[in-house]
Every structure is written in structure tokens, then in C-alpha cells.
Design a protein around this motif. Sequence first.
Motif, mmCIF file in Angstrom:
data_model
loop_
_atom_site.group_PDB
_atom_site.id
_atom_site.type_symbol
_atom_site.label_atom_id
_atom_site.label_comp_id
_atom_site.label_asym_id
_atom_site.label_seq_id
_atom_site.Cartn_x
_atom_site.Cartn_y
_atom_site.Cartn_z
ATOM 1 N N CYS A 21 0.847 -1.189 0.000
ATOM 2 C CA CYS A 21 0.000 0.000 0.000
ATOM 3 C C CYS A 21 0.880 1.236 0.000
ATOM 4 O O CYS A 21 1.645 1.457 0.951
ATOM 5 C CB CYS A 21 -0.933 0.021 1.196
ATOM 6 N N ARG A 44 -15.505 -3.295 9.089
ATOM 7 C CA ARG A 44 -14.087 -3.220 8.809
ATOM 8 C C ARG A 44 -13.320 -3.377 10.114
ATOM 9 O O ARG A 44 -13.677 -2.797 11.135
ATOM 10 C CB ARG A 44 -13.765 -1.870 8.164
ATOM 11 N N TYR A 91 -7.494 -3.047 3.130
ATOM 12 C CA TYR A 91 -7.200 -1.632 2.981
ATOM 13 C C TYR A 91 -6.061 -1.239 3.919
ATOM 14 O O TYR A 91 -5.859 -1.857 4.968
ATOM 15 C CB TYR A 91 -8.400 -0.772 3.373
ATOM 16 N N ASN A 93 -4.575 2.337 5.985
ATOM 17 C CA ASN A 93 -4.889 3.692 6.412
ATOM 18 C C ASN A 93 -4.046 3.969 7.649
ATOM 19 O O ASN A 93 -3.376 3.072 8.171
ATOM 20 C CB ASN A 93 -6.375 3.843 6.752
ATOM 21 N N TRP A 101 -10.702 6.385 2.484
ATOM 22 C CA TRP A 101 -10.373 5.009 2.153
ATOM 23 C C TRP A 101 -10.155 4.860 0.657
ATOM 24 O O TRP A 101 -10.894 5.389 -0.147
ATOM 25 C CB TRP A 101 -11.515 4.088 2.590
ATOM 26 N N GLY A 104 -8.926 -0.447 -1.899
ATOM 27 C CA GLY A 104 -8.559 -1.705 -1.289
ATOM 28 C C GLY A 104 -8.156 -2.731 -2.326
ATOM 29 O O GLY A 104 -8.158 -2.478 -3.540
#
Length: 111
Positions: A21, A44, A91, A93, A101, A104
Motif C-alpha cells: 500500500c 471493517r 485496505y 490507512n 479510504w 482496497g
Amino acid sequence: VQLQASGGGLVQAGGSLRLSCAASVRAFSIVAMGWYRQAPGKQRELVASITGSGDTIYLESGRFAMSRDNAKNTVYLQMNSLKPEDTAVYYCNTVTRLLPWGQGTQVTVSS
């Protein structure tokens, strides 16, 4: 794009995946980051987090390993011994969920 996750896919139970990411975050090197996942019909949840200095915490110890490359503003999640219940969209963050967001990356584990 502030958060761009990649690396997901379809794997058999017991297999491995490495997620990446890239994050557009000011002062990335001092920001605690997290990997989250959301399975269909579920909330989530945070599965792993890492401080700027590299200390990690996991929802479940032993199978996942989170790391970061501050020079690349990137965090990684190495997932081993995958189970069908790991199927979700993953995801990244900040641990405070500061950024919008991203899309993903889908992880699907077949039995």
C-alpha cells in the motif's frame, strides 16, 4: 490517490500473499499505519498496525507480518497460511483512519 493498495488475488487455503500500500501521507515515517479488512456483511477491522519505528501489533499473531519502507511511503502485509475466513477486501490507512479510504485489494481464499 492517497492510499493505493495492491497485491490481492485468489489463493488456496494455506497459501500466501504479500500486499502493498502506497500512502500519500505527510511525514509518513512517523505515522502509525494499519492494515484493515472488510468481509461481506461485516464491519471493517484492523488486522495489523505498525509504528513509525516498526513496532507491530496483530489481531492474530503468527500468520501475518506487517512492515514498512519509509523511503517509499509504503507498507506491506505478508500473509501466510491463509484461511477461507481471511477472504475480504484489504485496505491500509493510518491507525486513526485519517485518510479517505482507497479501493482496497480483494483477497479471496478458497478451501
